[in-house]
Scaffold this active site. Structure first.
Site, mmCIF file in Angstrom:
data_model
loop_
_atom_site.group_PDB
_atom_site.id
_atom_site.type_symbol
_atom_site.label_atom_id
_atom_site.label_comp_id
_atom_site.label_asym_id
_atom_site.label_seq_id
_atom_site.Cartn_x
_atom_site.Cartn_y
_atom_site.Cartn_z
ATOM 1 N N CYS A 80 31.630 35.979 49.264
ATOM 2 C CA CYS A 80 31.387 37.392 48.956
ATOM 3 C C CYS A 80 29.927 37.761 48.729
ATOM 4 O O CYS A 80 29.481 38.814 49.187
ATOM 5 C CB CYS A 80 32.236 37.823 47.777
ATOM 6 S SG CYS A 80 31.965 36.929 46.259
ATOM 7 N N HIS A 130 28.962 40.064 41.304
ATOM 8 C CA HIS A 130 29.045 38.633 41.608
ATOM 9 C C HIS A 130 27.903 38.101 42.459
ATOM 10 O O HIS A 130 28.088 37.209 43.285
ATOM 11 C CB HIS A 130 30.394 38.333 42.269
ATOM 12 C CG HIS A 130 30.787 36.887 42.147
ATOM 13 N ND1 HIS A 130 31.228 36.155 43.217
ATOM 14 C CD2 HIS A 130 30.789 36.049 41.093
ATOM 15 C CE1 HIS A 130 31.508 34.924 42.837
ATOM 16 N NE2 HIS A 130 31.247 34.840 41.545
#
Length: 161
Positions: A80, A130
């Site tokens: 990601c 993140h």
């Protein structure tokens, strides 16, 4: 309204090199608004509006029906953070240097919402950042920030506001 590759139908007939309407507009009703949604582990064909046989996505379907859908997008990264950094910078990983989910975003990295702010557009980030593992502090370029800590939790998540 779905937008095909190379089409700018929502903006009318716009010749290459022609400026699009001013994002700030002359009045609140004229302001250009857009919502950019990034979802982990969900492909384009997983939504109801794309014809998935059993997934129900009524809210995403409603957004797609009333806006533009970019249906020719591809991210070459299997995790990601590099994918998210490419979306937010418009650069490949070897330029933005976000190579995994652990290391911090390199100093000097500029995300496109910073450019929107310069143009007078209000920006916000809500969701999973993140990039930089445990450092989910608010980033430059966003007027409003609500992020999950790290990978996040689906139930009763700790938020970094």
């Amino acid at each position: 309204m779905p937008v095909s590759a190379g089409s700018l139908e929502p903006f009318g007939e716009t010749a290459p090199g022609t400026a699009l309407p001013d994002a700030r507009g002359d009045a609140a009703d004229d302001a250009l608004n857009f919502l950019f949604i990034v979802v982990d582990d969900m492909g384009y064909g997983d939504c109801g509006f794309t014809g998935h046989p059993f997934n129900r996505t009524p809210n995403i379907d409603a957004l797609a029906a009333s806006g533009a859908v970019c249906d020719h997008f591809y991210s070459p990264y299997p995790i990601c953070s590099p994918s998210r950094a490419s979306i937010l910078t418009g650069q490949y990983m070897h330029h933005h240097r976000v190579v995994d989910n652990q290391r911090p975003v390199p100093e000097g990295t500029v995300f496109f919402p910073s450019h929107l702010q310069v143009a007078g557009v209000q920006t916000a980030f809500v969701g999973k950042w993140h990039m930089g593992h445990g450092d989910d502090a608010p980033r430059p370029g966003f007027d409003h920030w609500v992020s999950f800590m790290g990978q996040g939790s689906y139930f009763d998540p700790e938020l970094n506001i």
